[in-house]
Design a protein around this motif. Structure first.
Motif, short mmCIF file in Angstrom:
data_model
loop_
_atom_site.label_atom_id
_atom_site.label_comp_id
_atom_site.label_asym_id
_atom_site.label_seq_id
_atom_site.Cartn_x
_atom_site.Cartn_y
_atom_site.Cartn_z
N ARG A 2 0.83 -1.21 0.00
CA ARG A 2 0.00 0.00 0.00
C ARG A 2 0.86 1.25 0.00
O ARG A 2 0.59 2.21 -0.74
CB ARG A 2 -0.93 0.00 1.21
N ALA A 3 1.91 1.25 0.82
CA ALA A 3 2.81 2.41 0.86
C ALA A 3 3.49 2.62 -0.48
O ALA A 3 3.64 3.75 -0.96
CB ALA A 3 3.85 2.23 1.96
N ARG A 4 3.89 1.52 -1.11
CA ARG A 4 4.56 1.63 -2.41
C ARG A 4 3.61 2.19 -3.47
O ARG A 4 3.97 3.07 -4.25
CB ARG A 4 5.10 0.27 -2.85
N ARG A 5 2.39 1.66 -3.49
CA ARG A 5 1.41 2.15 -4.47
C ARG A 5 1.10 3.62 -4.23
O ARG A 5 0.93 4.40 -5.18
CB ARG A 5 0.13 1.32 -4.40
N THR A 6 1.03 4.01 -2.96
CA THR A 6 0.75 5.41 -2.64
C THR A 6 1.88 6.32 -3.12
O THR A 6 1.65 7.33 -3.79
CB THR A 6 0.56 5.59 -1.13
#
Length: 294
Positions: A81-85
């Motif tokens: 999720r952090a990477r996609r964000t």
């Protein structure tokens, strides 16, 4: 040569959000090249608030930055999720920034510090929102990079962390440029002239995220020990910091680098020299002491 296949694996083995970012970055680079071609055909001033320079340089800079930051982020352990964000926000913001700046260039009106019409005000506000999105993206990556064991190799860990810190510094300089330009416009002065004095400092700090991790990546193809590779990256970091400080001080006081005092020239020269030595050492290591296991 194993360098190119390794880079190709960044695409073939990349996550979906990373491949999208790489593709978008390539399109932005192409947009910059196309606008430079338009400048060569159409002519007109290169400097100033209305010129083909802005879509050219913004396309090239955002394209290169998006590809670089995405490539660097792939080397940092973080949640999906952090990477996609982080990557998603940077990708979207890059598209918005380059598209709106290009649109204003074709309309023959300034892209920044322009409140002539409702559309111009909306574009200026959207550009500011895009900048805020990039700050959020950088913050997510910075927090992830400073977590324990986020990056395995000591030299790459230093390169990623230092590069991201300087990336955030560059964003802060960019915010200062906008603030100074806005104040100047309200005072009746041309905002682009006041803000533009910080452009070089912004650019130098910005591209540490490319130089340092790329150097560490190159060193990974040598048989040198982790400590030796770390020392080369440290040398490059010192050089980049010296150059960033010198250029930053020159920009802050409004000194043209071509007309700077001798002490500033010596400082900038030292920074460039240290960076050059680090790059030459890495190239020498790859040439004379290549890894045998790849």
């Amino acid at each position: 040569m194993v360098l190119l296949p390794d880079l190709a694996r960044s695409w073939t083995g990349g996550r979906r959000v990373e491949r999208v970012a790489y593709a978008v970055g390539a399109v932005l680079l192409l947009a910059g090249v196309v606008h430079f071609g338009v400048f060569l055909v159409d002519g007109g001033p290169w400097e100033g608030p209305v010129s083909w320079r802005k879509p050219t340089t913004f396309g090239l800079s955002f394209g290169l930055t998006l590809i670089t930051v995405t490539w660097v982020s792939a080397r940092v352990r973080m949640g999906d999720r952090a990477r996609r964000t982080a990557v998603g926000l940077l990708t979207a913001a890059s598209v918005v920034e380059v598209a709106l700046i290009s649109a204003q260039a074709w309309r023959r009106v300034p892209s920044h510090f322009n409140s002539t019409s409702g559309a111009d005000r909306a574009i200026s506000l959207t550009l500011a929102a895009g900048g805020a999105a990039i700050v959020v993206s950088a913050a997510v990556l910075l927090v992830a990079a400073f977590r324990k064991d986020a990056v395995d190799a000591p030299d790459m860990r230093l390169a990623v962390r230092a590069g991201l810190v300087l990336f955030v510094v560059a964003l802060a300089v960019g915010a200062a440029m906008i603030a100074r330009g806005t104040i100047a416009v309200r005072s009746g002065d041309p905002g682009h002239t006041t803000a533009g004095v910080l452009k070089l400092a912004h650019a130098v700090a910005m591209h540490a995220i490319l130089v340092l991790p790329a150097l560490s990546w190159l060193l990974a193809f040598t048989r040198w020990t982790p400590l030796a590779r770390l020392r080369v990256v440290q040398l490059a970091l010192v050089g980049h910091l010296v150059l960033t400080v010198v250029v930053g001080v020159e920009s802050a006081v409004g000194v043209n680098p071509l007309e700077a005092p001798a002490v500033a020239d010596v400082g900038a020269g030292l920074g460039l020299f240290l960076l050059g030595v680090a790059v030459l050492l890495a190239c020498y290591g790859v040439r004379r002491f290549p890894r045998r296991d790849i």
